[in-house]
Design a protein around this motif. Structure first.
Motif, PDB file in Angstrom:
ATOM      1  N   ALA A 230      49.212 -50.548 -66.728  1.00 34.59           N
ATOM      2  CA  ALA A 230      49.244 -49.565 -67.822  1.00 34.59           C
ATOM      3  C   ALA A 230      50.356 -49.894 -68.816  1.00 34.59           C
ATOM      4  O   ALA A 230      50.148 -49.846 -70.038  1.00 34.59           O
ATOM      5  CB  ALA A 230      49.436 -48.162 -67.244  1.00 34.59           C
ATOM      6  N   ALA A 231      51.536 -50.245 -68.298  1.00 29.33           N
ATOM      7  CA  ALA A 231      52.654 -50.587 -69.180  1.00 29.33           C
ATOM      8  C   ALA A 231      52.357 -51.834 -69.996  1.00 29.33           C
ATOM      9  O   ALA A 231      52.594 -51.889 -71.211  1.00 29.33           O
ATOM     10  CB  ALA A 231      53.927 -50.781 -68.350  1.00 29.33           C
TER      11      ALA A 231
ATOM     12  N   ASN B  46      37.385 -60.328 -63.968  1.00 31.80           N
ATOM     13  CA  ASN B  46      36.108 -60.384 -64.663  1.00 31.80           C
ATOM     14  C   ASN B  46      35.852 -59.140 -65.500  1.00 31.80           C
ATOM     15  O   ASN B  46      35.188 -59.206 -66.537  1.00 31.80           O
ATOM     16  CB  ASN B  46      34.982 -60.580 -63.643  1.00 31.80           C
ATOM     17  N   ILE B  47      36.350 -58.002 -65.064  1.00 31.73           N
ATOM     18  CA  ILE B  47      36.188 -56.779 -65.843  1.00 31.73           C
ATOM     19  C   ILE B  47      36.844 -56.925 -67.210  1.00 31.73           C
ATOM     20  O   ILE B  47      36.292 -56.523 -68.244  1.00 31.73           O
ATOM     21  CB  ILE B  47      36.765 -55.576 -65.082  1.00 31.73           C
ATOM     22  N   LEU B  48      38.022 -57.529 -67.230  1.00 35.94           N
ATOM     23  CA  LEU B  48      38.740 -57.690 -68.489  1.00 35.94           C
ATOM     24  C   LEU B  48      38.186 -58.844 -69.309  1.00 35.94           C
ATOM     25  O   LEU B  48      37.961 -58.713 -70.512  1.00 35.94           O
ATOM     26  CB  LEU B  48      40.231 -57.909 -68.211  1.00 35.94           C
TER      27      LEU B  48
ATOM     28  N   ALA C 225      40.154 -50.685 -69.329  1.00 34.72           N
ATOM     29  CA  ALA C 225      39.736 -51.946 -68.702  1.00 34.72           C
ATOM     30  C   ALA C 225      40.928 -52.693 -68.127  1.00 34.72           C
ATOM     31  O   ALA C 225      40.843 -53.260 -67.022  1.00 34.72           O
ATOM     32  CB  ALA C 225      39.012 -52.817 -69.719  1.00 34.72           C
ATOM     33  N   VAL C 226      42.053 -52.709 -68.855  1.00 35.25           N
ATOM     34  CA  VAL C 226      43.258 -53.378 -68.357  1.00 35.25           C
ATOM     35  C   VAL C 226      43.753 -52.700 -67.080  1.00 35.25           C
ATOM     36  O   VAL C 226      44.100 -53.369 -66.099  1.00 35.25           O
ATOM     37  CB  VAL C 226      44.369 -53.371 -69.428  1.00 35.25           C
ATOM     38  N   VAL C 227      43.770 -51.374 -67.073  1.00 32.71           N
ATOM     39  CA  VAL C 227      44.275 -50.636 -65.910  1.00 32.71           C
ATOM     40  C   VAL C 227      43.358 -50.837 -64.702  1.00 32.71           C
ATOM     41  O   VAL C 227      43.838 -51.084 -63.583  1.00 32.71           O
ATOM     42  CB  VAL C 227      44.409 -49.138 -66.246  1.00 32.71           C
ATOM     43  N   ILE C 228      42.049 -50.744 -64.908  1.00 32.77           N
ATOM     44  CA  ILE C 228      41.114 -50.952 -63.798  1.00 32.77           C
ATOM     45  C   ILE C 228      41.198 -52.387 -63.292  1.00 32.77           C
ATOM     46  O   ILE C 228      41.243 -52.644 -62.079  1.00 32.77           O
ATOM     47  CB  ILE C 228      39.679 -50.618 -64.238  1.00 32.77           C
TER      48      ILE C 228
END
Length: 314
Positions: free
Chosen positions: A98-99, A47-49, A211-214
């Protein structure tokens, strides 16, 4: 009552109700709700993303599986304890996120969705290719002795419920703080109008990468916790259906709401559970109900509450 106080009260009541359920509900519902809480953590990460940043991903099974296999292999191959194994799963998910973010965020829109799907499928095939290590489709089981955390046996139903609740509460509070922070508000600004956010001086790429990392880290934490609490690690959790599930749960519960992922996951689980008790065509019933919800509550359960009753629902 201010929106902030009301928000704390609503989410606090949810946690209190779940805590009371440990004493009031029968064992069967303990097991179901423990799964719901862990998988709603996965949906909260998604949902964050999707809900707050506006990026549609079909690759979150990669993060969920990275956390699950990072945890499982740390225990079976290196003899790590459950605490260290959970941390290993979280680190694995963050590294993969991250990658993937650095590469996938070079694209936008449908292209982003396709790239994330391709990476997730590559991860699934990698698990199958290294079957001597991962056990492929069969997966592997974690023994009870490998699931002792600070002397507590997580294979025991009651302790598993409380462990799931503690983790769910921590993530729920963390997400609530995140979306109300400056960073969270910038994510919403990017979702609404990325070009305008960029013109205001925000580094939109850095925020989207964050956002992607979290999001990937929370999904990995859910995967690691699911494998540890329920004692199984398998390639099924890396398949495309586990990238679609969190999207479905978030849409049902309400994208861009903190409580929505839990409501969507809970609703979907019990809809299938109850309908399967009446007919073997339970997926038909589930499909009809989902179509009706899409038509009459297009913003999801919590989304409709925000639209009709309380516009300040975070």
């Amino acid at each position: 009552m201010s929106d902030g106080a009301r928000s704390i009260a609503v989410h606090g009541l949810l946690l209190a109700a779940l805590a009371a359920g440990a004493f009031l509900l029968p064992d069967y519902h303990h097991g179901v709700l423990a799964r719901v809480m862990v998988l709603s953590i996965y949906a909260a990460g998604y949902n964050i993303l999707f809900g707050y940043t506006g990026l549609l991903s079909l690759g979150h099974a990669l993060f969920f599986a990275a956390g699950m296999y990072g945890m499982g292999l740390a225990i079976t191959q290196y003899g790590a304890g459950p605490g260290a194994a959970l941390l290993a799963g979280l680190i694995a998910g963050i590294a993969v996120a991250a990658a993937l973010g650095l590469l996938a965020l070079r694209t936008t829109g449908v292209a982003f969705m396709i790239v994330t799907l391709m990476f997730a499928q590559a991860g699934y095939l990698t698990i199958l290719y290294f079957a001597p290590l991962t056990h492929g489709d069969e997966g592997f089981v974690l023994q009870g002795a490998q699931r002792l955390l600070f002397g507590f046996d997580l294979s025991e139903a009651g302790l598993r419920y409380w462990a799931a609740l503690i983790l769910f509460a921590a993530v729920l509070i963390g997400v609530l703080l995140l979306v109300r922070s400056r960073f969270g508000r910038v994510l919403v600004a990017i979702r609404e109008n990325e070009e305008r956010a960029r013109m205001l001086g925000y580094d939109t790429f850095a925020h989207k990468l964050g956002a992607v990392v979290i999001s990937g880290g929370i999904a990995a934490l859910a995967g690691a916790a699911y494998g540890l609490l329920f004692g199984y690690v398998g390639a099924t959790f890396a398949s495309v259906q586990y990238s679609i599930f969190p999207l479905l749960w978030v849409l049902l519960g309400g994208a861009g709401t903190v409580i929505g992922p839990f409501l969507g996951t809970l609703f979907m689980f019990y809809l299938i559970d109850l309908s399967s008790g009446y007919t073997s065509a339970y997926m038909l019933i589930a499909g009809v109900v989902l179509v009706a919800l899409t038509l009459f509550a297009p913003q999801g359960l919590a989304g409709e509450v925000r639209r009709r009753i309380w516009r300040g629902l975070p």
